[in-house]
Design an enzyme around this catalytic site. Structure first.
Site, PDB file in Angstrom:
ATOM      1  CG  HIS A  42      -1.719  -1.360   1.217  1.00  0.00           C
ATOM      2  ND1 HIS A  42      -2.807  -1.651   0.422  1.00  0.00           N
ATOM      3  CD2 HIS A  42      -1.452  -2.504   1.912  1.00  0.00           C
ATOM      4  CE1 HIS A  42      -3.201  -2.892   0.652  1.00  0.00           C
ATOM      5  NE2 HIS A  42      -2.400  -3.434   1.540  1.00  0.00           N
ATOM      6  CG  HIS A 110       0.511  -6.837   2.358  1.00  0.00           C
ATOM      7  ND1 HIS A 110      -0.378  -5.995   1.763  1.00  0.00           N
ATOM      8  CD2 HIS A 110       1.464  -7.123   1.423  1.00  0.00           C
ATOM      9  CE1 HIS A 110      -0.008  -5.780   0.506  1.00  0.00           C
ATOM     10  NE2 HIS A 110       1.109  -6.457   0.269  1.00  0.00           N
ATOM     11  CD  GLU A 176      -1.954  -9.999   4.619  1.00  0.00           C
ATOM     12  OE1 GLU A 176      -1.950  -9.092   5.484  1.00  0.00           O
ATOM     13  OE2 GLU A 176      -2.456  -9.864   3.491  1.00  0.00           O
TER      14      GLU A 176
HETATM   15 ZN   LIG Z   1      -2.195  -5.227   2.590  1.00  0.00          ZN
END
Ligand SMILES: [Zn+2]
Length: 354
Positions: A42, A110, A176
């Site tokens: 992002h 992430h 993640e």
């Molecule tokens: Zn993400």
């Protein structure tokens, strides 16, 4: 938060060719330094997941920048990042950039969301053996590092058709790192030591995959000045002066000699047990102590070194090499307990791993 699988170029091309959709395998024989591509998820107009006062894009950048620093400090690798600031990057830009650079591996960082807890990581469903090796090297090292800070659930090694995994022409894994919208996870993500541990785990996994499991001697050197916030303590008996131009920083501290325990202390966060060179800096003056006791807190007890502060001022002066235990504590004290006349001075300390 996962990337939306929007492009299916590789899959379509592979389907047309009648072949399985697998990434191109990079050669294990590195012609030069291995090329590590780090993708902080992002950024810019895309905050990623948000929750508990946190934004995914900031966390992924923080982890990734520290990951780059750790890699470069400890191993011979070349590192490129899809972004190093809070800017918008498309998914296509990221994989195009990694592919054009010829990265040997790609790691996309992430933070999860959706109400779960813990750490999970992903590779492409039909990924190459090299990708499986990268995944197997990375996953356990990340979670082991995270667990040095707090309790983290292992959600396992998974596969998914994510853009970053499908379109990367080299072994690629997406991590993640906990759930931003779960309070216990967010509380860990707010801790600087957890972010650093997460970066370290990624670095160790990448190094292990590349066969760089024996790091160079870790480099560590830190300067603590008398003005460094939270790292210097002295009683009010210690005055503050900027009299001598040989001072380090804006000023230094001084006190009359006295037979009392009233040392000024420099606090250092020692990253690992080992041998460290301890140096001091002070301004020299005929009015200062000819024998200022410096106490070094070693893993073998306190060692005292007397320093003549009437000469050799304005430069780093070694007190010697000492074994120091890991941990954040007072390491060097300047004592007033001396029969020598003249002010005892405390200005700055440098501790370097040797
Ligand atoms: Zn993400």
């Amino acid at each position: 938060m996962r990337d939306n699988p929007t492009l299916r170029r590789r899959t379509l091309l592979a389907a047309i060719a009648g072949a399985a959709a697998v990434p191109v395998v990079a050669s294990p024989a590195w012609a030069a330094l291995p090329k590590v591509y780090i993708d902080p998820g992002h950024g810019g107009t895309d905050p990623g997941a948000v929750g508990n006062g946190l934004q995914e894009k900031a966390l992924t950048l923080d982890i990734s920048l520290q990951l780059r620093s750790i890699l470069l400090a400890n191993w011979g690798v070349d590192v490129r990042m899809s972004r190093t600031t809070d800017i918008t990057r498309s998914l296509a830009y990221r994989t195009d950039d990694a592919n054009a650079w010829g990265a040997n591996l790609l790691v996309s960082v992430h933070i999860n969301s959706g109400g779960g807890t813990g750490f999970e990581s992903y590779r492409y469903p039909t990924a190459s053996g090299a990708t499986v090796n990268l995944h197997n090297a990375l996953h356990p090292r990340v979670i082991a590092a995270q667990r040095t800070i707090g309790s983290v659930t292992d959600r396992g090694l998974k596969t998914a058709n994510f853009h970053m995994l499908r379109e990367a022409a080299m072994p690629s894994v997406l991590t993640e790192n906990l759930f931003i919208d779960t309070l216990a996870d967010a509380n860990l993500l707010k801790r600087a030591d957890f972010i650093t541990a997460t970066a370290r785990g990624h670095a160790q996994g990448i190094a292990a995959y590349l066969g760089l499991s024996t790091p160079n001697p870790p480099t560590f050197s830190v300067i603590v000045d008398n003005a460094t916030a939270g790292r210097f303590t002295a009683s009010t008996n210690w005055g503050t002066s900027s009299y001598s131009a040989q001072r380090y920083g804006a000023d230094y501290r001084f006190a009359n000699p006295t037979p009392a325990s009233d040392a000024a202390w420099f606090k250092v966060n020692i990253p690992a047990a080992g041998n460290y060179r301890v140096e001091v800096r002070y301004p020299a003056d005929a009015g200062y102590s000819s024998s200022a006791p410096h106490v070094v807190v070693t893993s073998a007890g306190n060692r005292t070194v007397n320093v003549d502060q009437r000469s050799n001022g304005g430069a780093w002066r070694s007190l010697g090499d000492f074994p120091l235990a890991a941990g954040d504590r007072n390491v060097v004290g300047v004592s007033r307990w001396t029969s020598a006349t003249g002010y005892v001075v405390a200005d700055a300390v440098r501790v370097t791993r040797v």
